[in-house]
Design an enzyme around this catalytic site. Structure first.
Site, PDB file in Angstrom:
ATOM      1  N   ARG A  86       0.823  -1.207   0.000  1.00 45.38           N
ATOM      2  CA  ARG A  86       0.000   0.000   0.000  1.00 45.38           C
ATOM      3  C   ARG A  86       0.858   1.259   0.000  1.00 45.38           C
ATOM      4  NH1 ARG A  86      -1.823   2.062   4.447  1.00 45.38           N
ATOM      5  NH2 ARG A  86      -2.160   0.087   5.526  1.00 45.38           N
ATOM      6  N   TYR A  94     -17.145  14.963 -15.746  1.00 45.50           N
ATOM      7  CA  TYR A  94     -17.617  13.590 -15.615  1.00 45.50           C
ATOM      8  C   TYR A  94     -18.653  13.504 -14.473  1.00 45.50           C
ATOM      9  CZ  TYR A  94     -17.460   8.652 -14.377  1.00 45.50           C
ATOM     10  OH  TYR A  94     -17.802   7.365 -14.064  1.00 45.50           O
ATOM     11  N   ASP A 131      -8.694  17.715 -15.560  1.00 43.65           N
ATOM     12  CA  ASP A 131      -8.950  16.328 -15.957  1.00 43.65           C
ATOM     13  C   ASP A 131      -8.731  16.263 -17.466  1.00 43.65           C
ATOM     14  OD1 ASP A 131     -10.028  13.870 -16.762  1.00 43.65           O
ATOM     15  OD2 ASP A 131     -11.466  13.833 -15.122  1.00 43.65           O
ATOM     16  N   LYS A 133      -9.542   4.609 -19.321  1.00 44.00           N
ATOM     17  CA  LYS A 133      -9.991   4.962 -20.667  1.00 44.00           C
ATOM     18  C   LYS A 133      -8.853   4.755 -21.672  1.00 44.00           C
ATOM     19  CE  LYS A 133     -13.583   5.988 -18.220  1.00 44.00           C
ATOM     20  NZ  LYS A 133     -13.884   7.313 -17.694  1.00 44.00           N
TER      21      LYS A 133
END
Ligand SMILES: *Cc1c(COP(=O)(O)O)cnc(C)c1O
Length: 434
Positions: A66, A124, A197, A222
């Site tokens: 992590r 978005y 973004d 994407k």
């Protein structure tokens, strides 16, 4: 070197790093699935732990997955190189990346103090929902790009915009917004990061950092992955912001999985080629859709004839990309019939994949946004978003044309259809460098 070359070679060491070694690093990066790393002495492990707590990109011992993973780190270095950024920090999804950005920007002296975000619609649907809900303790002011400066307050922690925007493809002048924010900083007395973004543009078509933005965010799910088989998110930024983001990631746990890191690093190698080919297909479809009598509007960067967009295309953004959206003249029911009549194009959310995908944002990706806000930001119920893939463009057009004629059953193609005014002047598109 050019982007095609950098995409193929970024963060792939083929030379031996150790002079005593005869052979080089592996030709492809190793996938390191360890969740934990053994140590010899406690004090050396503590030193590594301390470096990671401070947000360092790496330490001699990664300690725990992590905190750091070498496969993920290789993808991060490659993306940073393509974005022209000091560093990139990768997350499990695009939304995990955006969550970390909001938290990191609020953190410095904040604790759980309420902070303020200035943002430009549309973005978005998930991002809109995150900011509007106030889940992370932030209040949002939605403003037009030219009003960003005036909206900045003493407690503003960041400015967020998306260009080109999902799903309207609206473009925002990044340089102009940065200039407004820098001027407002003098008044409000602190640095306000501008976050862009850049998912739709990819590093192939746009580099927000070079235009003055502080962070460039990607839903790696994407275009970066490009094959619809991996989720991820990433933020390309300065080393100072990267440290803050790694610290948030360590606490909240939204790190990218190493298998995903491997696939995304591999995806970057073909990114320039995919973007170029998919964009070429999208240009053809945008042009033909704009002339189709059943289509009332086409949104595709540079096609509106708007002087700002025309100027940005070729300066801010090197090409229009491969996502477009269009409105069906007969309304939302007809749009639904178009989608359901398609045989080749996949009815699905997401975008940037090698196959062509279609969906109605008002029903799916932007459903979480209030209907009024949706309408006001240019997302009506009859809008369809098309992410254009690598299929033969004539196959795609045949599918679309047949489905569009199904939208008005019995009517067929109206007589004199060719006299219908094209929805947009697609010839306004500038020549492409990519
Ligand atoms: C999909 C998308 C996101 C969210 O990314 P996930 O990987 O789905 O979490 C954020 N921004 C844009 C522009 C997107 O298209």
């Amino acid at each position: 070197m050019r982007i095609e070359t950098r995409a193929v070679h970024a963060a792939r060491g083929h030379e031996p790093r150790d002079p005593a070694r005869e052979f080089g690093e592996p030709h492809v990066p190793a996938i390191d699935l360890s969740t934990t790393y053994g140590f010899r002495t406690s004090s050396a492990a503590a030193d590594s732990m301390e470096a990671l707590i401070q947000g360092e990109a790496q330490a001699p011992n990664p300690i725990y997955a992590r905190l750091h993973n070498p496969t993920v780190a290789a993808f991060e270095r490659a993306l940073a190189e393509l974005e022209g950024a000091d560093a990139a920090v990768a997350f499990a999804t695009g939304m995990a990346a955006i969550t970390a950005v909001v938290m990191a920007a609020a953190a410095p002296d904040a604790g759980m103090r309420r902070t303020h975000v200035v943002a430009v619609r549309p973005v978005y649907g998930g991002t809109d929902h995150l900011l509007t809900s106030g889940l992370l303790g932030s209040e949002v002011s939605w403003v037009a790009p030219e009003d960003v400066g005036g909206a900045i307050r003493a407690d503003t922690s960041l400015v967020f915009l998306e260009t080109p925007a999902n799903p309207t493809l609206a473009m925002v002048d990044i340089r102009a917004v940065v200039a407004l924010v820098r001027a407002a900083e003098v008044r409000c007395g602190h640095h306000v990061p501008v976050v862009v973004d850049s998912t739709f543009a990819t590093p192939v078509l746009q580099n927000p950092i070079a235009l003055g933005a502080d962070m460039s965010v990607h839903s790696a799910t994407k275009f970066l992955g490009g094959h619809g088989d991996v989720m991820g998110g990433a933020v390309a930024t300065s080393e100072a912001w990267a440290r803050a983001l790694r610290q948030v990631r360590m606490i909240t746990g939204g790190i990218l999985h190493p298998l995903a890191g491997y696939l995304l690093h591999r995806g970057l190698q073909t990114l320039p080629v995919r973007v170029r080919e998919q964009q070429a297909n999208a240009r053809v479809l945008a042009e033909r859709l704009a002339r189709h009598p059943e289509v009332s509007e086409v949104h595709f960067p540079g096609s509106s004839g708007d002087p700002l967009e025309t100027r940005l295309l070729g300066t801010q953004q090197r090409g229009p990309g491969s996502v477009l959206s269009f409105r069906v003249r007969e309304g939302a029911d007809a749009a639904r019939r178009v989608v359901e009549a398609l045989r080749l194009i996949t009815r699905a959310v997401s975008l940037g994949s090698v196959d062509t995908l279609i969906q109605a944002p008002a029903h799916l990706t932007h459903r979480v946004v209030d209907a009024e806000d949706r309408e006001a930001s240019g997302v009506p119920d009859d809008l369809l978003r098309l992410s254009v893939g690598l299929e033969a463009v004539e196959d795609l057009w045949e599918d679309l044309e047949r489905a569009l004629s199904a939208a008005a059953p019995g009517r067929g193609r109206p007589a004199g259809a060719s006299e219908v005014e094209p929805a947009h002047r697609v010839e306004a598109l500038v020549p492409l460098s990519v």
